[in-house]
Design a protein around this motif. Structure first.
Motif, PDB file in Angstrom:
ATOM      1  N   GLY A 217      12.955  11.811  49.693  1.00 40.53           N
ATOM      2  CA  GLY A 217      12.148  12.778  50.431  1.00 40.53           C
ATOM      3  C   GLY A 217      12.872  14.071  50.717  1.00 40.53           C
ATOM      4  N   ASP A 218      14.080  14.238  50.165  1.00 40.05           N
ATOM      5  CA  ASP A 218      14.885  15.415  50.459  1.00 40.05           C
ATOM      6  C   ASP A 218      14.866  16.396  49.285  1.00 40.05           C
ATOM      7  N   CYS A 219      15.089  17.670  49.615  1.00 35.60           N
ATOM      8  CA  CYS A 219      15.247  18.716  48.604  1.00 35.60           C
ATOM      9  C   CYS A 219      16.605  19.371  48.860  1.00 35.60           C
ATOM     10  N   PRO A 220      17.688  18.811  48.304  1.00 35.92           N
ATOM     11  CA  PRO A 220      19.019  19.340  48.591  1.00 35.92           C
ATOM     12  C   PRO A 220      19.376  20.603  47.823  1.00 35.92           C
ATOM     13  N   TRP A 221      18.530  20.999  46.865  1.00 33.66           N
ATOM     14  CA  TRP A 221      18.853  22.167  46.029  1.00 33.66           C
ATOM     15  C   TRP A 221      17.569  22.803  45.536  1.00 33.66           C
ATOM     16  N   GLN A 222      17.586  24.135  45.466  1.00 37.00           N
ATOM     17  CA  GLN A 222      16.491  24.847  44.828  1.00 37.00           C
ATOM     18  C   GLN A 222      17.006  26.165  44.282  1.00 37.00           C
ATOM     19  N   SER A 223      16.240  26.735  43.381  1.00 38.10           N
ATOM     20  CA  SER A 223      16.613  28.022  42.804  1.00 38.10           C
ATOM     21  C   SER A 223      15.370  28.873  42.615  1.00 38.10           C
ATOM     22  N   ILE A 224      15.578  30.182  42.607  1.00 33.45           N
ATOM     23  CA  ILE A 224      14.532  31.127  42.243  1.00 33.45           C
ATOM     24  C   ILE A 224      15.107  32.003  41.133  1.00 33.45           C
ATOM     25  N   THR A 225      14.518  31.903  39.958  1.00 30.24           N
ATOM     26  CA  THR A 225      14.945  32.698  38.805  1.00 30.24           C
ATOM     27  C   THR A 225      13.906  33.788  38.554  1.00 30.24           C
ATOM     28  N   THR A 226      14.373  35.019  38.489  1.00 25.31           N
ATOM     29  CA  THR A 226      13.485  36.164  38.296  1.00 25.31           C
ATOM     30  C   THR A 226      13.567  36.635  36.848  1.00 25.31           C
ATOM     31  N   PHE A 227      12.406  36.698  36.214  1.00 26.79           N
ATOM     32  CA  PHE A 227      12.287  37.186  34.841  1.00 26.79           C
ATOM     33  C   PHE A 227      11.548  38.517  34.846  1.00 26.79           C
ATOM     34  N   TYR A 228      11.761  39.288  33.789  1.00 23.81           N
ATOM     35  CA  TYR A 228      11.118  40.594  33.651  1.00 23.81           C
ATOM     36  C   TYR A 228      10.447  40.678  32.286  1.00 23.81           C
ATOM     37  N   TYR A 229       9.157  41.034  32.300  1.00 25.82           N
ATOM     38  CA  TYR A 229       8.407  41.274  31.076  1.00 25.82           C
ATOM     39  C   TYR A 229       8.171  42.773  30.940  1.00 25.82           C
ATOM     40  N   ARG A 230       8.667  43.360  29.868  1.00 22.51           N
ATOM     41  CA  ARG A 230       8.444  44.784  29.648  1.00 22.51           C
ATOM     42  C   ARG A 230       6.993  45.035  29.215  1.00 22.51           C
ATOM     43  N   GLY A 231       6.486  46.187  29.607  1.00 23.39           N
ATOM     44  CA  GLY A 231       5.127  46.556  29.243  1.00 23.39           C
ATOM     45  C   GLY A 231       4.389  47.131  30.437  1.00 23.39           C
TER      46      GLY A 231
ATOM     47  N   ALA B  52       6.763  28.807  21.078  1.00 26.45           N
ATOM     48  CA  ALA B  52       7.037  30.237  21.213  1.00 26.45           C
ATOM     49  C   ALA B  52       6.358  31.054  20.125  1.00 26.45           C
ATOM     50  N   PHE B  53       6.023  30.418  18.998  1.00 26.97           N
ATOM     51  CA  PHE B  53       5.384  31.137  17.896  1.00 26.97           C
ATOM     52  C   PHE B  53       3.861  31.114  17.993  1.00 26.97           C
ATOM     53  N   ALA B  54       3.334  30.349  18.952  1.00 27.33           N
ATOM     54  CA  ALA B  54       1.881  30.298  19.110  1.00 27.33           C
ATOM     55  C   ALA B  54       1.388  31.575  19.789  1.00 27.33           C
ATOM     56  N   PRO B  55       0.203  32.070  19.438  1.00 21.65           N
ATOM     57  CA  PRO B  55      -0.324  33.282  20.081  1.00 21.65           C
ATOM     58  C   PRO B  55      -0.503  33.066  21.583  1.00 21.65           C
TER      59      PRO B  55
ATOM     60  N   PRO C 111       0.434  33.057  29.785  1.00 23.85           N
ATOM     61  CA  PRO C 111      -0.195  34.305  29.318  1.00 23.85           C
ATOM     62  C   PRO C 111       0.698  35.234  28.511  1.00 23.85           C
ATOM     63  N   LEU C 112       2.011  35.175  28.684  1.00 29.98           N
ATOM     64  CA  LEU C 112       2.902  36.114  28.012  1.00 29.98           C
ATOM     65  C   LEU C 112       3.944  35.351  27.197  1.00 29.98           C
ATOM     66  N   PRO C 113       4.339  35.872  26.029  1.00 26.93           N
ATOM     67  CA  PRO C 113       5.279  35.152  25.164  1.00 26.93           C
ATOM     68  C   PRO C 113       6.701  35.165  25.713  1.00 26.93           C
ATOM     69  N   ILE C 114       7.430  34.098  25.448  1.00 22.75           N
ATOM     70  CA  ILE C 114       8.793  33.953  25.944  1.00 22.75           C
ATOM     71  C   ILE C 114       9.704  35.051  25.416  1.00 22.75           C
ATOM     72  N   TRP C 115       9.439  35.568  24.213  1.00 25.72           N
ATOM     73  CA  TRP C 115      10.337  36.566  23.640  1.00 25.72           C
ATOM     74  C   TRP C 115      10.238  37.907  24.350  1.00 25.72           C
ATOM     75  N   ARG C 116       9.271  38.060  25.246  1.00 22.87           N
ATOM     76  CA  ARG C 116       9.192  39.278  26.060  1.00 22.87           C
ATOM     77  C   ARG C 116       9.855  39.101  27.425  1.00 22.87           C
ATOM     78  N   ALA C 117      10.333  37.908  27.728  1.00 25.66           N
ATOM     79  CA  ALA C 117      10.898  37.617  29.043  1.00 25.66           C
ATOM     80  C   ALA C 117      12.403  37.827  29.042  1.00 25.66           C
ATOM     81  N   LEU C 118      12.890  38.566  30.018  1.00 23.54           N
ATOM     82  CA  LEU C 118      14.314  38.812  30.200  1.00 23.54           C
ATOM     83  C   LEU C 118      14.730  38.248  31.552  1.00 23.54           C
ATOM     84  N   GLN C 119      15.736  37.368  31.535  1.00 23.55           N
ATOM     85  CA  GLN C 119      16.220  36.797  32.789  1.00 23.55           C
ATOM     86  C   GLN C 119      17.037  37.860  33.534  1.00 23.55           C
TER      87      GLN C 119
END
Length: 294
Positions: free
Chosen positions: A145-159, A21-24, A92-100
């Motif tokens: 061969g089954d996929c019994p669960w999935q999720s979609i998590t939406t993050f927001y980057y300000r800017g 997270a501290f890497a450019p 491409p974008l730092p984790i500290w700009r991401a809001l769940q």
């Protein structure tokens, strides 16, 4: 478009991820957008200890609550793989700009707790707005061969970001949460417990000090440290009224921090389409979390 495929045979190591997270960051390129990365965790399992932590948060260990927690469990225990994706040095974008912002959890079959599984995460779509960009990350639990669960998590980057207005499907929870009447009498109230902070950091892979250290949270403008959203979701699921069938989908909208030590009030409204609930924190006019369980 940059591609990157990484495979883990053990849980991604949290401290190593935090160092990334501290890497450019390489910066946003509107021609490339978010890269075509896929991260795979082979041998992923939901441990009995993790389920016990969820049940403690829920405050109940009956069969109905356990069934709800199974829908939530891969999101909690597999979240560190999403963190690994977002903290990759080539992201491409730092984790500290991401809001769940919101989650959509879908259960389409039996989740075998004692079976070694594969968990896969990748970015599937994004939308450019005037003041930021939304990113959808798909997580899939594969058992055989089954996929019994999935999720979609939406993050927001300000800017401000250039590029096409949208890319990929928009299959996550809707942008707007459903309304819930704040004048409804609370189903229950409780004080948000501030214990087990490091346990939840280890469980989710999210070591953000905003969830751990009160002094740090206050120094950055917050009233106190706040609970991981997954922890609050487990508490809500433990307090909702019983339902006759096991849930197959849970949508969550994360609207504000849930501070440790504050009083929380849960309200719910049910109809044929499911149960809508909202969690209010003492002193706030709007809910900190809204959910729909179908």
């Amino acid at each position: 478009m940059t591609t990157h495929h990484e495979t883990y045979t053990a849980p991604p190591f949290g401290p190593a991820l935090m160092l990334n997270a501290f890497a450019p960051s390489r910066g946003w390129n509107p021609k490339d957008g978010f890269p075509d990365f896929s991260f795979i965790w082979r041998g992923y399992q939901i441990s009995p200890a993790a389920l016990a932590t969820l049940q403690r948060a829920a405050g109940r260990d009956d069969a109905a609550t356990a069934d709800r927690l199974i829908l939530l469990a891969p999101h909690v225990t597999g979240f560190r793989l999403t963190m690994a994706l977002l903290m990759c040095r080539d992201w491409p974008l730092p984790i500290w700009r991401a809001l769940q912002l919101r989650n959509r959890l879908i259960r389409s079959g039996d989740i075998k707790l004692d079976a070694a599984s594969d968990l896969i995460v990748r970015a599937i779509g994004w939308r450019v707005h005037d003041k930021g960009i939304e990113l959808d990350v798909l997580a899939q639990l594969m058992q055989g061969g089954d996929c019994p669960w999935q999720s979609i998590t939406t993050f927001y980057y300000r800017g401000r970001f250039d590029g096409p207005a949208s890319h990929g499907a928009d299959d996550g929870a809707p942008m707007a949460s459903p309304p819930i009447d704040p004048s409804l009498p609370p189903m229950t109230q409780w004080t948000v417990d501030g214990g087990e902070r490091l346990r939840w950091a280890a469980l989710t892979g999210d070591y953000n000090p905003l969830h751990l250290v009160d002094i740090y949270a206050r120094a950055t403008g917050f009233a106190a440290a706040s609970a991981h959203p997954q922890r609050i979701a487990a508490q809500c699921l433990g307090h909702l009224a019983p339902t006759p069938e096991h849930p197959t989908q849970l949508d969550l909208w994360l609207k504000g921090p849930v501070y440790f030590g504050r009083s929380a009030s849960l309200r719910e409204a049910s109809n044929d389409d499911g149960t809508t609930f909202g969690l209010w924190i003492d002193g706030d006019d709007r809910p900190a979390m809204v959910g729909v369980m179908r």
